[in-house]
Motif scaffolding. Structure first.
Motif, PDB file in Angstrom:
ATOM      1  N   PRO A  41     -71.252   7.051  61.859  1.00 51.16           N
ATOM      2  CA  PRO A  41     -72.212   7.641  62.802  1.00 51.16           C
ATOM      3  C   PRO A  41     -73.110   8.670  62.123  1.00 51.16           C
ATOM      4  O   PRO A  41     -72.683   9.402  61.226  1.00 51.16           O
ATOM      5  CB  PRO A  41     -71.301   8.307  63.849  1.00 51.16           C
ATOM      6  CG  PRO A  41     -70.009   7.567  63.753  1.00 51.16           C
ATOM      7  CD  PRO A  41     -69.859   7.200  62.300  1.00 51.16           C
ATOM      8  N   TYR A  46     -69.978  16.073  64.200  1.00 48.43           N
ATOM      9  CA  TYR A  46     -68.836  15.750  65.065  1.00 48.43           C
ATOM     10  C   TYR A  46     -67.579  16.491  64.603  1.00 48.43           C
ATOM     11  O   TYR A  46     -66.886  17.134  65.404  1.00 48.43           O
ATOM     12  CB  TYR A  46     -68.605  14.240  65.042  1.00 48.43           C
ATOM     13  CG  TYR A  46     -67.379  13.759  65.788  1.00 48.43           C
ATOM     14  CD1 TYR A  46     -67.426  13.509  67.155  1.00 48.43           C
ATOM     15  CD2 TYR A  46     -66.175  13.528  65.120  1.00 48.43           C
ATOM     16  CE1 TYR A  46     -66.314  13.043  67.848  1.00 48.43           C
ATOM     17  CE2 TYR A  46     -65.063  13.070  65.794  1.00 48.43           C
ATOM     18  CZ  TYR A  46     -65.123  12.824  67.158  1.00 48.43           C
ATOM     19  OH  TYR A  46     -64.010  12.373  67.833  1.00 48.43           O
ATOM     20  N   HIS A  60     -66.033   9.966  76.287  1.00 48.27           N
ATOM     21  CA  HIS A  60     -66.801  10.713  75.280  1.00 48.27           C
ATOM     22  C   HIS A  60     -66.066  10.639  73.946  1.00 48.27           C
ATOM     23  O   HIS A  60     -64.832  10.610  73.899  1.00 48.27           O
ATOM     24  CB  HIS A  60     -66.942  12.175  75.735  1.00 48.27           C
ATOM     25  CG  HIS A  60     -67.893  12.974  74.918  1.00 48.27           C
ATOM     26  ND1 HIS A  60     -67.537  13.572  73.724  1.00 48.27           N
ATOM     27  CD2 HIS A  60     -69.203  13.270  75.105  1.00 48.27           C
ATOM     28  CE1 HIS A  60     -68.573  14.205  73.218  1.00 48.27           C
ATOM     29  NE2 HIS A  60     -69.608  14.043  74.041  1.00 48.27           N
ATOM     30  N   GLU A  61     -66.812  10.634  72.852  1.00 47.23           N
ATOM     31  CA  GLU A  61     -66.191  10.507  71.531  1.00 47.23           C
ATOM     32  C   GLU A  61     -65.222  11.639  71.213  1.00 47.23           C
ATOM     33  O   GLU A  61     -64.319  11.474  70.388  1.00 47.23           O
ATOM     34  CB  GLU A  61     -67.252  10.398  70.434  1.00 47.23           C
ATOM     35  CG  GLU A  61     -68.236  11.542  70.362  1.00 47.23           C
ATOM     36  CD  GLU A  61     -69.514  11.266  71.137  1.00 47.23           C
ATOM     37  OE1 GLU A  61     -70.540  11.891  70.801  1.00 47.23           O
ATOM     38  OE2 GLU A  61     -69.475  10.447  72.082  1.00 47.23           O
ATOM     39  N   GLU A  74     -71.911  -0.837  69.207  1.00 46.66           N
ATOM     40  CA  GLU A  74     -71.583   0.468  69.785  1.00 46.66           C
ATOM     41  C   GLU A  74     -70.110   0.810  69.578  1.00 46.66           C
ATOM     42  O   GLU A  74     -69.760   1.956  69.264  1.00 46.66           O
ATOM     43  CB  GLU A  74     -71.904   0.436  71.274  1.00 46.66           C
ATOM     44  CG  GLU A  74     -71.494   1.665  72.047  1.00 46.66           C
ATOM     45  CD  GLU A  74     -71.657   1.485  73.550  1.00 46.66           C
ATOM     46  OE1 GLU A  74     -70.971   2.196  74.306  1.00 46.66           O
ATOM     47  OE2 GLU A  74     -72.463   0.623  73.971  1.00 46.66           O
ATOM     48  N   GLU A 113     -69.407   1.623  65.912  1.00 45.31           N
ATOM     49  CA  GLU A 113     -70.047   2.908  65.618  1.00 45.31           C
ATOM     50  C   GLU A 113     -69.180   4.055  66.104  1.00 45.31           C
ATOM     51  O   GLU A 113     -68.969   5.052  65.389  1.00 45.31           O
ATOM     52  CB  GLU A 113     -71.415   2.963  66.301  1.00 45.31           C
ATOM     53  CG  GLU A 113     -72.182   4.245  66.062  1.00 45.31           C
ATOM     54  CD  GLU A 113     -73.006   4.242  64.794  1.00 45.31           C
ATOM     55  OE1 GLU A 113     -73.527   5.315  64.450  1.00 45.31           O
ATOM     56  OE2 GLU A 113     -73.119   3.183  64.162  1.00 45.31           O
ATOM     57  N   LYS A 114     -68.624   3.926  67.299  1.00 48.09           N
ATOM     58  CA  LYS A 114     -67.786   4.987  67.860  1.00 48.09           C
ATOM     59  C   LYS A 114     -66.482   5.121  67.089  1.00 48.09           C
ATOM     60  O   LYS A 114     -66.007   6.233  66.817  1.00 48.09           O
ATOM     61  CB  LYS A 114     -67.509   4.698  69.333  1.00 48.09           C
ATOM     62  CG  LYS A 114     -67.033   5.908  70.129  1.00 48.09           C
ATOM     63  CD  LYS A 114     -67.125   5.617  71.611  1.00 48.09           C
ATOM     64  CE  LYS A 114     -66.927   6.856  72.450  1.00 48.09           C
ATOM     65  NZ  LYS A 114     -67.079   6.566  73.896  1.00 48.09           N
ATOM     66  N   TYR A 158     -66.105   7.459  63.909  1.00 41.19           N
ATOM     67  CA  TYR A 158     -65.742   8.882  63.904  1.00 41.19           C
ATOM     68  C   TYR A 158     -64.322   9.095  63.388  1.00 41.19           C
ATOM     69  O   TYR A 158     -64.015  10.143  62.814  1.00 41.19           O
ATOM     70  CB  TYR A 158     -65.857   9.468  65.313  1.00 41.19           C
ATOM     71  CG  TYR A 158     -67.258   9.634  65.823  1.00 41.19           C
ATOM     72  CD1 TYR A 158     -68.143  10.543  65.241  1.00 41.19           C
ATOM     73  CD2 TYR A 158     -67.724   8.877  66.896  1.00 41.19           C
ATOM     74  CE1 TYR A 158     -69.439  10.703  65.716  1.00 41.19           C
ATOM     75  CE2 TYR A 158     -69.018   9.026  67.392  1.00 41.19           C
ATOM     76  CZ  TYR A 158     -69.870   9.938  66.789  1.00 41.19           C
ATOM     77  OH  TYR A 158     -71.156  10.082  67.266  1.00 41.19           O
TER      78      TYR A 158
END
Length: 320
Positions: A21, A27, A147-148, A245, A248-249, A252
């Motif tokens: 990301p 983050y 939420h991440e 998506e 990508e998440k 993290y």
């Protein structure tokens, strides 16, 4: 040479195929700031296990999200009068902190040893962070629909850092001589811990989990410990409309993205017949590390006990 993945010549050069990301560093800066705001509220409980040369206790502390986290702590008896080394140990997926007999050889060599129970797995640690979505077949997907900051492993990684802080703050521990170690999930947590706590001087990681998620899926190895990935797509995204998506998440918590942050020395054991954590995902981590590093390649072994590995780990940590 037997293989379940790329030839060794290609593995030695392989880089992760999973995304990172754009706000990855922000983050984790935010996550570490959240951790810094937590008061650990330490509680020490004597263990029923007794041995003359070690003090064995349970430790409970508050982690992010208010969970009470459990760890075993074994320290030399009597306590060292001069600063001494410490090791933080992490366990495999669904398991719990190492037994006392695993910790005692290090204690006999003068180390203080701390073994974490991952929240919500096989030990005594709580998992109190509520998330949208299910956790069927694994914790990888916990928080994926939220939420991440709600990702399960974000909080576990922070628990590893917090336990390391506790170790460093012990009055008899030398903050310049702290290491961490583990295999499979524990190997991933050792990488994450060393990446997020730069004071870790030595890290030992065997066939780490939680690496290069997209590669695991591409190989059709999203089963066993990675089964949550396949099940998630089958239930919630059967046409892979959200594939980009999702990966990508997951970036993290992908340890390939964390590995370049490591500053200490690393030793990794890599297995070429591993059908749990594919070899390419292991090498993706190793190849991403930019600090001093060493590898031991087990060509004829999978996700199993590795001959000579415990002794090699011990010798490696003795150099702290």
């Amino acid at each position: 040479m037997p293989a379940v993945d790329k030839p060794l010549s290609e593995l030695l050069e392989y880089k992760s195929s999973s995304p990172k990301p754009a706000d990855f560093d922000a983050y984790w800066s935010r996550a570490l700031a959240d951790l810094a705001a937590v008061s650990p509220n330490l509680e020490w409980v004597d263990s029923d296990f007794k041995v003359s040369y070690a003090n064995c206790r349970s430790l409970y502390f508050s982690g992010v999200g208010g969970a009470r986290i459990h760890a075993k702590v074994a320290a030399p008896n009597p306590l060292p009068k001069t600063p001494s080394p410490a090791i933080v140990m992490f366990h495999g997926y669904t398991g719990s902190s190492p037994d006392w007999m695993t910790m005692l050889p290090y204690v006999a060599a003068g180390f203080t040893v701390l073994g974490l129970d991952c929240r919500g797995q096989g030990g005594r640690s709580e998992d109190t962070v509520p998330t949208i979505g299910n956790t069927l077949h694994g914790h990888i997907i916990k928080g994926l629909d939220d939420h991440e900051d709600k990702l399960y492993y974000r909080n576990v990684y922070l628990d590893t850092v917090q336990l390391t802080h506790i170790a460093i703050d012990l009055e008899w521990v030398d903050a310049e001589r702290v290491g961490c170690m583990g295999g499979s999930q524990g190997g991933a947590l050792a990488i994450a811990c060393a990446a997020l706590e730069p004071r870790i001087k030595r890290t030992s990681s065997h066939f780490p989990f939680l690496s290069d998620f997209k590669r695991v899926w591409t190989m059709g190895m999203d089963q066993n410990a990675y089964a949550g990935l396949r099940d998630y797509f089958r239930r919630f995204d059967p046409l892979h409309e959200k594939e980009e998506e999702i990966f990508e998440k997951l970036g993290y918590i992908d340890i390939c993205n964390l590995a370049p942050r490591i500053r200490g020395e690393v030793r990794m054991a890599l297995t070429l017949l591993d059908n749990i954590c594919p070899p390419s995902t292991q090498f993706a981590v190793y190849n991403a590390i930019t600090s001093k590093k060493h590898k031991a390649v087990y060509s004829d072994f999978g996700h199993e006990n590795l001959p000579g590995a415990p002794e090699a780990n011990f010798q490696f940590m003795l150099q702290l």
